[in-house]
Design an enzyme around this catalytic site. Sequence first.
Site, PDB file in Angstrom:
ATOM      1  N   LYS A   1       9.813   1.559   7.237  1.00 43.92           N
ATOM      2  CA  LYS A   1       9.032   2.315   8.221  1.00 43.92           C
ATOM      3  C   LYS A   1       9.960   3.058   9.178  1.00 43.92           C
ATOM      4  O   LYS A   1       9.738   4.221   9.500  1.00 43.92           O
ATOM      5  CB  LYS A   1       8.101   1.361   8.980  1.00 43.92           C
ATOM      6  CG  LYS A   1       6.920   0.899   8.128  1.00 43.92           C
ATOM      7  CD  LYS A   1       6.186  -0.302   8.696  1.00 43.92           C
ATOM      8  CE  LYS A   1       5.128  -0.786   7.697  1.00 43.92           C
ATOM      9  NZ  LYS A   1       4.487  -2.047   8.052  1.00 43.92           N
TER      10      LYS A   1
ATOM     11  N   GLN B   1       3.760  -6.190  12.632  1.00 45.54           N
ATOM     12  CA  GLN B   1       3.927  -6.533  11.219  1.00 45.54           C
ATOM     13  C   GLN B   1       3.274  -7.892  10.941  1.00 45.54           C
ATOM     14  O   GLN B   1       3.525  -8.872  11.638  1.00 45.54           O
ATOM     15  CB  GLN B   1       5.420  -6.543  10.863  1.00 45.54           C
ATOM     16  CG  GLN B   1       5.717  -6.717   9.387  1.00 45.54           C
ATOM     17  CD  GLN B   1       5.224  -5.564   8.511  1.00 45.54           C
ATOM     18  OE1 GLN B   1       5.196  -4.410   8.930  1.00 45.54           O
ATOM     19  NE2 GLN B   1       4.820  -5.879   7.298  1.00 45.54           N
TER      20      GLN B   1
ATOM     21  N   ASP C   1      -2.465   1.096  12.472  1.00 43.22           N
ATOM     22  CA  ASP C   1      -2.719   0.287  11.277  1.00 43.22           C
ATOM     23  C   ASP C   1      -4.211   0.292  10.915  1.00 43.22           C
ATOM     24  O   ASP C   1      -4.584  -0.038   9.794  1.00 43.22           O
ATOM     25  CB  ASP C   1      -2.326  -1.179  11.556  1.00 43.22           C
ATOM     26  CG  ASP C   1      -1.070  -1.596  10.815  1.00 43.22           C
ATOM     27  OD1 ASP C   1      -0.773  -0.997   9.767  1.00 43.22           O
ATOM     28  OD2 ASP C   1      -0.400  -2.534  11.293  1.00 43.22           O
TER      29      ASP C   1
HETATM   30  N1  GUN Z   1       1.970  -6.574   6.197  1.00 41.59           N
HETATM   31  C1  GUN Z   1       1.805  -6.147   4.932  1.00 41.59           C
HETATM   32  N2  GUN Z   1       1.292  -4.897   4.932  1.00 41.59           N
HETATM   33  C2  GUN Z   1       1.123  -4.535   6.218  1.00 41.59           C
HETATM   34  C3  GUN Z   1       0.627  -3.362   6.859  1.00 41.59           C
HETATM   35  O1  GUN Z   1       0.222  -2.378   6.233  1.00 41.59           O
HETATM   36  N3  GUN Z   1       0.629  -3.391   8.211  1.00 41.59           N
HETATM   37  C4  GUN Z   1       1.049  -4.459   8.914  1.00 41.59           C
HETATM   38  N4  GUN Z   1       0.998  -4.390  10.230  1.00 41.59           N
HETATM   39  N5  GUN Z   1       1.502  -5.559   8.355  1.00 41.59           N
HETATM   40  C5  GUN Z   1       1.541  -5.591   7.011  1.00 41.59           C
END
Ligand code: GUN
Length: 294
Positions: free
Chosen positions: A54, A98, A121
């Site tokens: 990211k 996350q 998200d």
């Molecule tokens: N953990 C696995 N995929 C994601 C996601 O798309 N967003 C977040 N915040 N955590 C994750």
Amino acid sequence: MGAKILSGKQLAQEMREEMKQETLALKEKYNIIPGLAVILVGEDPASVSYVTGKRKACANIGIYSREENHPADMSEEKLLSLIKKLNNDPKIHGILVQLPLPDHIDETKILYAINPDKDVDGFHPFNVGKMMIGEDTFYPCTPHGIQQLLVRNDIPIASSHIVIVGRSNLVGKPLAAMLMQKKEHANATITVCHTRTKDIGYFTRQADIVVAAIGRPNTITEEMVSEGVVVIDVGVNRVEDSSKERGYRLVGDVDFEKIGQKASAITPVPGGVGPMTITMLLHNTIKSAKRHIR
Ligand code: GUN
């Protein structure tokens, strides 16, 4: 391999090129630099790798990113106060925590704490509700990425029977909600299968499109799909592989080799859904920043 490979990597590159132009224009015309804060609690290797991806993607297209890395024993209270600080920070247009979080932290409480206007998200219950009733909102990144992958490869969604295997809050549930809407790029007939489904193959054999979001390798096998099916593999599983320097390789949830002979199109792992997820996160961050144009 008879199937067309649906390369998320390639599509993501194309979309990020467009986004780069968008962030340039935002900066020049309005002096706005989209900003994303990524909070990581602990050192789960998969999460560390997602967060790194990211950060790099942001840097690449001109999004300011702030990494907040904290030890696994960070208290819930401290995390809540960090979110509060970021909610009030004008440089930050998107906040991502996350997942998964360590067990001592209440995930729902954390998701509620994020300002829905910065919830890139799309996990805040307010935004989940908006999505459910078909309103414009931040759509969750993986389902949105899957939708884009289908649309931009001219795979019909409307009137198709889409069988989703997996009912998580991150993928299965929101994808079902998005693709059943009475709107463009949706109008599908949806079946959702899960761990308590009696015979998953009975349903997947009837599908025009199968989406595998289970989290276990080789769960969808050749005899579970029909000739000409489109297969979207959301799984990212590490399997031991001593021939690799890092000791493992990444595989999805479907038997790629065998199903690749039968399907009309299939996503690879890696390089399928993964890059699209990050791309839609960038999209949401820019979308949030654009709300500040005046
Ligand atoms: N953990 C696995 N995929 C994601 C996601 O798309 N967003 C977040 N915040 N955590 C994750």
